[in-house]
Design an enzyme around this catalytic site. Structure first.
Site, PDB file in Angstrom:
ATOM      1  N   TYR A 144       0.700  -1.068  -0.126  1.00  0.00           N
ATOM      2  CA  TYR A 144      -0.298   0.515   0.431  1.00  0.00           C
ATOM      3  C   TYR A 144       1.090   0.926   0.333  1.00  0.00           C
ATOM      4  O   TYR A 144       1.122   1.693  -0.673  1.00  0.00           O
ATOM      5  CB  TYR A 144      -0.677  -0.402   1.415  1.00  0.00           C
ATOM      6  CG  TYR A 144      -1.904   1.463   1.505  1.00  0.00           C
ATOM      7  CD1 TYR A 144      -3.045   1.483   0.124  1.00  0.00           C
ATOM      8  CD2 TYR A 144      -1.990   1.847   3.122  1.00  0.00           C
ATOM      9  CE1 TYR A 144      -3.911   2.314   0.809  1.00  0.00           C
ATOM     10  CE2 TYR A 144      -2.496   3.391   2.009  1.00  0.00           C
ATOM     11  CZ  TYR A 144      -3.915   3.066   1.652  1.00  0.00           C
ATOM     12  OH  TYR A 144      -4.315   4.306   1.487  1.00  0.00           O
ATOM     13  N   GLU A 146       4.279   1.956  -0.318  1.00  0.00           N
ATOM     14  CA  GLU A 146       4.908   1.867  -1.309  1.00  0.00           C
ATOM     15  C   GLU A 146       4.471   2.217  -2.789  1.00  0.00           C
ATOM     16  O   GLU A 146       4.818   2.479  -3.879  1.00  0.00           O
ATOM     17  CB  GLU A 146       6.202   0.643  -2.013  1.00  0.00           C
ATOM     18  CG  GLU A 146       6.548   0.542  -1.085  1.00  0.00           C
ATOM     19  CD  GLU A 146       8.133   1.939  -0.625  1.00  0.00           C
ATOM     20  OE1 GLU A 146       7.937   2.921  -1.063  1.00  0.00           O
ATOM     21  OE2 GLU A 146       9.767   1.956   0.117  1.00  0.00           O
ATOM     22  N   ARG A 185     -10.719  -1.052  10.026  1.00  0.00           N
ATOM     23  CA  ARG A 185     -10.700   0.245  10.117  1.00  0.00           C
ATOM     24  C   ARG A 185     -10.656   0.441  11.802  1.00  0.00           C
ATOM     25  O   ARG A 185     -11.735  -0.193  12.116  1.00  0.00           O
ATOM     26  CB  ARG A 185     -10.828   0.808   9.688  1.00  0.00           C
ATOM     27  CG  ARG A 185      -9.296   0.651   8.015  1.00  0.00           C
ATOM     28  CD  ARG A 185      -9.414   2.075   7.731  1.00  0.00           C
ATOM     29  NE  ARG A 185     -10.664   1.961   6.496  1.00  0.00           N
ATOM     30  CZ  ARG A 185     -11.128   2.688   5.188  1.00  0.00           C
ATOM     31  NH1 ARG A 185     -10.136   3.868   4.690  1.00  0.00           N
ATOM     32  NH2 ARG A 185     -12.189   2.517   4.416  1.00  0.00           N
ATOM     33  N   GLY A 206      -1.732   1.180  22.553  1.00  0.00           N
ATOM     34  CA  GLY A 206      -3.243   2.301  22.241  1.00  0.00           C
ATOM     35  C   GLY A 206      -2.418   3.513  23.092  1.00  0.00           C
ATOM     36  O   GLY A 206      -3.177   4.182  22.877  1.00  0.00           O
ATOM     37  N   THR A 209      -0.891   7.583  18.251  1.00  0.00           N
ATOM     38  CA  THR A 209      -1.965   8.059  17.099  1.00  0.00           C
ATOM     39  C   THR A 209      -2.180   8.443  16.143  1.00  0.00           C
ATOM     40  O   THR A 209      -1.456   8.002  15.060  1.00  0.00           O
ATOM     41  CB  THR A 209      -0.871   9.636  18.349  1.00  0.00           C
ATOM     42  OG1 THR A 209      -0.307  10.043  17.418  1.00  0.00           O
ATOM     43  CG2 THR A 209      -1.109   9.825  19.161  1.00  0.00           C
ATOM     44  N   PRO A 274       2.359   2.777  12.305  1.00  0.00           N
ATOM     45  CA  PRO A 274       2.793   4.267  12.712  1.00  0.00           C
ATOM     46  C   PRO A 274       2.322   4.454  13.932  1.00  0.00           C
ATOM     47  O   PRO A 274       1.715   4.304  14.356  1.00  0.00           O
ATOM     48  CB  PRO A 274       1.852   5.070  11.750  1.00  0.00           C
ATOM     49  CG  PRO A 274       1.884   3.918  10.698  1.00  0.00           C
ATOM     50  CD  PRO A 274       1.680   2.740  11.612  1.00  0.00           C
ATOM     51  N   GLN A 276       2.978   7.687  15.279  1.00  0.00           N
ATOM     52  CA  GLN A 276       2.312   9.034  15.839  1.00  0.00           C
ATOM     53  C   GLN A 276       1.800   9.476  14.098  1.00  0.00           C
ATOM     54  O   GLN A 276       2.705   9.214  13.164  1.00  0.00           O
ATOM     55  CB  GLN A 276       3.261  10.177  16.320  1.00  0.00           C
ATOM     56  CG  GLN A 276       4.483   9.962  15.324  1.00  0.00           C
ATOM     57  CD  GLN A 276       5.425  10.927  15.958  1.00  0.00           C
ATOM     58  OE1 GLN A 276       4.889  11.253  16.896  1.00  0.00           O
ATOM     59  NE2 GLN A 276       6.509  10.742  15.484  1.00  0.00           N
TER      60      GLN A 276
HETATM   61  P1  NAD Z   1     -12.627   1.792   0.671  1.00  0.00           P
HETATM   62  O1  NAD Z   1     -11.926   0.137   0.744  1.00  0.00           O
HETATM   63  O2  NAD Z   1     -14.253   1.698   0.851  1.00  0.00           O
HETATM   64  O3  NAD Z   1     -12.989   1.868  -1.335  1.00  0.00           O
HETATM   65  C1  NAD Z   1     -11.863   1.885  -2.318  1.00  0.00           C
HETATM   66  C2  NAD Z   1     -13.079   1.204  -3.762  1.00  0.00           C
HETATM   67  O4  NAD Z   1     -11.852   1.044  -4.781  1.00  0.00           O
HETATM   68  C3  NAD Z   1     -14.138   0.198  -3.211  1.00  0.00           C
HETATM   69  O5  NAD Z   1     -15.087   0.711  -3.721  1.00  0.00           O
HETATM   70  C4  NAD Z   1     -13.217  -0.740  -3.855  1.00  0.00           C
HETATM   71  O6  NAD Z   1     -14.166  -1.907  -4.503  1.00  0.00           O
HETATM   72  C5  NAD Z   1     -12.489   0.045  -5.151  1.00  0.00           C
HETATM   73  N1  NAD Z   1     -11.125  -1.015  -5.917  1.00  0.00           N
HETATM   74  C6  NAD Z   1     -10.476  -0.836  -5.236  1.00  0.00           C
HETATM   75  N2  NAD Z   1      -9.539  -2.083  -5.618  1.00  0.00           N
HETATM   76  C7  NAD Z   1      -9.466  -1.722  -7.175  1.00  0.00           C
HETATM   77  C8  NAD Z   1      -9.250  -2.073  -8.251  1.00  0.00           C
HETATM   78  N3  NAD Z   1      -8.447  -2.042  -9.011  1.00  0.00           N
HETATM   79  N4  NAD Z   1     -10.343  -1.163  -9.277  1.00  0.00           N
HETATM   80  C9  NAD Z   1     -11.718  -0.753  -9.201  1.00  0.00           C
HETATM   81  N5  NAD Z   1     -11.710  -0.905  -8.132  1.00  0.00           N
HETATM   82  C10 NAD Z   1     -11.284  -0.835  -7.190  1.00  0.00           C
HETATM   83  O7  NAD Z   1     -11.554   2.952   1.225  1.00  0.00           O
HETATM   84  P2  NAD Z   1     -11.695   4.392   1.369  1.00  0.00           P
HETATM   85  O8  NAD Z   1     -11.872   4.545   2.059  1.00  0.00           O
HETATM   86  O9  NAD Z   1     -12.918   4.831   0.234  1.00  0.00           O
HETATM   87  O10 NAD Z   1     -10.206   5.031   0.258  1.00  0.00           O
HETATM   88  C11 NAD Z   1     -10.554   5.736  -1.113  1.00  0.00           C
HETATM   89  C12 NAD Z   1      -9.408   6.002  -1.455  1.00  0.00           C
HETATM   90  O11 NAD Z   1      -8.564   7.243  -0.474  1.00  0.00           O
HETATM   91  C13 NAD Z   1      -7.878   4.782  -1.733  1.00  0.00           C
HETATM   92  O12 NAD Z   1      -7.437   5.320  -2.759  1.00  0.00           O
HETATM   93  C14 NAD Z   1      -7.768   4.796  -0.060  1.00  0.00           C
HETATM   94  O13 NAD Z   1      -6.408   4.760  -0.688  1.00  0.00           O
HETATM   95  C15 NAD Z   1      -7.487   7.112   0.101  1.00  0.00           C
HETATM   96  N6  NAD Z   1      -7.206   6.781   1.976  1.00  0.00           N
HETATM   97  C16 NAD Z   1      -8.435   6.407   2.707  1.00  0.00           C
HETATM   98  C17 NAD Z   1      -7.886   7.239   3.406  1.00  0.00           C
HETATM   99  C18 NAD Z   1      -9.278   6.805   4.557  1.00  0.00           C
HETATM  100  O14 NAD Z   1      -8.753   7.176   6.038  1.00  0.00           O
HETATM  101  N7  NAD Z   1     -10.794   6.473   4.103  1.00  0.00           N
HETATM  102  C19 NAD Z   1      -6.986   7.441   3.963  1.00  0.00           C
HETATM  103  C20 NAD Z   1      -5.705   7.880   3.225  1.00  0.00           C
HETATM  104  C21 NAD Z   1      -6.124   7.279   1.424  1.00  0.00           C
HETATM  105  N1  UDP Z   2      -6.412  -0.107  15.848  1.00  0.00           N
HETATM  106  C1  UDP Z   2      -6.975  -0.784  17.090  1.00  0.00           C
HETATM  107  N2  UDP Z   2      -7.875  -1.568  16.944  1.00  0.00           N
HETATM  108  C2  UDP Z   2      -8.404  -2.067  16.062  1.00  0.00           C
HETATM  109  C3  UDP Z   2      -7.745  -1.053  15.123  1.00  0.00           C
HETATM  110  C4  UDP Z   2      -6.693  -0.454  14.848  1.00  0.00           C
HETATM  111  O1  UDP Z   2      -6.668  -0.826  18.121  1.00  0.00           O
HETATM  112  O2  UDP Z   2      -9.746  -3.160  16.393  1.00  0.00           O
HETATM  113  C5  UDP Z   2      -5.431   0.413  15.354  1.00  0.00           C
HETATM  114  C6  UDP Z   2      -3.939   0.267  14.140  1.00  0.00           C
HETATM  115  O3  UDP Z   2      -3.478  -0.285  14.553  1.00  0.00           O
HETATM  116  C7  UDP Z   2      -3.690   1.599  14.099  1.00  0.00           C
HETATM  117  C8  UDP Z   2      -4.922   2.601  14.245  1.00  0.00           C
HETATM  118  O4  UDP Z   2      -5.606   1.935  15.185  1.00  0.00           O
HETATM  119  O5  UDP Z   2      -3.177   1.625  14.975  1.00  0.00           O
HETATM  120  C9  UDP Z   2      -5.288   2.644  12.905  1.00  0.00           C
HETATM  121  O6  UDP Z   2      -5.590   1.126  12.486  1.00  0.00           O
HETATM  122  P1  UDP Z   2      -6.756   1.971  11.266  1.00  0.00           P
HETATM  123  O7  UDP Z   2      -6.050   0.275  10.511  1.00  0.00           O
HETATM  124  O8  UDP Z   2      -7.918   2.241  11.338  1.00  0.00           O
HETATM  125  O9  UDP Z   2      -5.248   2.896  10.297  1.00  0.00           O
HETATM  126  P2  UDP Z   2      -4.135   3.321   9.946  1.00  0.00           P
HETATM  127  O10 UDP Z   2      -2.657   2.709  10.404  1.00  0.00           O
HETATM  128  O11 UDP Z   2      -3.867   2.732   8.185  1.00  0.00           O
HETATM  129  O12 UDP Z   2      -4.063   4.846  10.079  1.00  0.00           O
END
Ligand code: NAD
Ligand code: UDP
Length: 313
Positions: A144, A146, A185, A206, A209, A274, A276
């Site tokens: 993810y 990279e 998540r 926990g 952040t 991560p 923080q």
């Molecule tokens: P999500 O998993 O709910 O949505 C991703 C969507 O992409 C899904 O509908 C999935 O079916 C579709 N998808 C995945 N691989 C695909 C492919 N190869 N071809 C076509 N469709 C594909 O996630 P989200 O939280 O809505 O994230 C949307 C975007 O925002 C992503 O690119 C994610 O990396 C980025 N993003 C989200 C967060 C967050 O906190 N939600 C944070 C950072 C970046």
């Molecule tokens: N996390 C947690 N319990 C859960 C799911 C996630 O404590 O049931 C923690 C996870 O280890 C991370 C933070 O919550 O430190 C955020 O995780 P998430 O998967 O939502 O997002 P990302 O790590 O990609 O920021």
């Protein structure tokens, strides 16, 4: 009125974006493989004449005419992007090349939804856009992290080599309705666990952040970036809410707001998690006049009813 392609439009963030664009009167084409997205998220949009759904994996070539492309397709939750890590890399590399190729052919402006994960486990805190990150290239999150870094590289090379009109946003943890309850998540896990009266699973001690942005704030920032009249402003620009919380604080907030009697239990911390994360949003404020408006407590209160309904509670 514009013709707009949204890849990943049936996912959590994509579905909110599609709704906003459809309500604006734009012609919206949602391209999604439904890997983590769902038809439920876009059900109401299918009623509109200016909304079309195309089931397609962007790893395979795709072409359509468009004025704008939002490239959101990519699983975002660690359990989902680690489920088939090679496909996650392919989505960010081959998928991004396919969408940039389309933008080049039809002259569309294209926006990449990059991520705070490009900063890895950051040694600079909070994170400004200039920080180049601390990413493990061979760990379980690398497909993810990279992949998204490579996608940014591709965006800038298509811009320099072919003059493609690019916009890059780095999204920090976002939450809200339309998250998949099984997404894995932290916000969805904690709310679902609290509503079911199950143990709240805090990974590690926990004290790590995150900074949580409510989805409507994020979508507004994304929209402003796509439509900015500052043509030379490509980003990358951080979009997130600088309010920073430990996972223990989040667990307690969810327990308090839901009135749950769930207990907090600790489970092992996943590799490379991560420690923080908090965005510097000075650039977004300056260039887009954007900042989040919804604090975490308020956003959680707007999110919990969605999960209640989804779980039939
Ligand atoms: P999500 O998993 O709910 O949505 C991703 C969507 O992409 C899904 O509908 C999935 O079916 C579709 N998808 C995945 N691989 C695909 C492919 N190869 N071809 C076509 N469709 C594909 O996630 P989200 O939280 O809505 O994230 C949307 C975007 O925002 C992503 O690119 C994610 O990396 C980025 N993003 C989200 C967060 C967050 O906190 N939600 C944070 C950072 C970046
Ligand atoms: N996390 C947690 N319990 C859960 C799911 C996630 O404590 O049931 C923690 C996870 O280890 C991370 C933070 O919550 O430190 C955020 O995780 P998430 O998967 O939502 O997002 P990302 O790590 O990609 O920021």
């Amino acid at each position: 009125m514009s013709r707009i392609v949204v890849t990943g439009g049936a996912g959590f963030i994509g579905s909110h974006l599609c709704k906003k664009l459809v309500e604006n009167g734009d012609d919206v084409v949602c391209v999604d493989s439904l890997f983590t997205g769902s038809m439920d998220n876009i059900g109401e949009l299918l009623e509109y004449d200016n909304f079309k759904f195309v089931e397609h994996d962007i790893v395979d070539p795709y072409f359509d005419e468009a004025d704008q492309i939002y490239n959101l397709a990519c699983p975002a939750s660690p359990p989902h992007y680690q489920y088939n890590p090679i496909h996650t890399s392919k989505t960010s590399v081959m998928g991004t090349i396919n969408m940039l190729g389309m933008a080049r052919k039809c002259g569309a402006r294209i926006l990449q939804s990059s991520t705070s994960e490009v900063y890895g486990d950051p040694q600079v805190h909070p994170q400004p856009e200039e920080y180049r990150g601390n990413v493990n290239p061979i760990g379980i999150r690398s497909c993810y992290d990279e992949g998204k870094r490579m996608a940014e590289t591709l965006f800038f090379d298509y811009h320099r080599e072919h003059g493609v009109d690019i916009k890059v946003i780095r999204i920090f943890n976002t939450y809200g309705p339309n998250m998949n309850p099984d997404d894995g998540r932290v916000v969805s896990n904690f709310i679902v666990q609290a509503l079911k009266g199950e143990d709240i699973t805090v990974y590690g001690d926990g004290n790590q952040t995150r900074s949580f942005c409510y989805v409507s704030d994020l979508v507004e920032g994304m929209y402003r970036m796509m439509n900015t009249s500052k043509k030379g402003f490509t980003g990358p620009v951080n979009l997130g809410n600088p309010g920073e919380f430990t996972m223990l604080e989040l667990a307690q907030k969810v327990i308090d707001i839901t009135g749950s009697d769930s207990r907090i239990v600790h489970m092992s911390l996943p590799a490379d998690d991560p420690t923080q994360r908090k965005p510097v949003i000075k650039l977004a404020k300056k260039e887009l006049d954007w900042e989040p408006t919804i604090p975490l407590d308020e956003g959680l209160k707007m999110t919990i009813p969605y999960f209640k309904e989804k779980l039939g509670l």
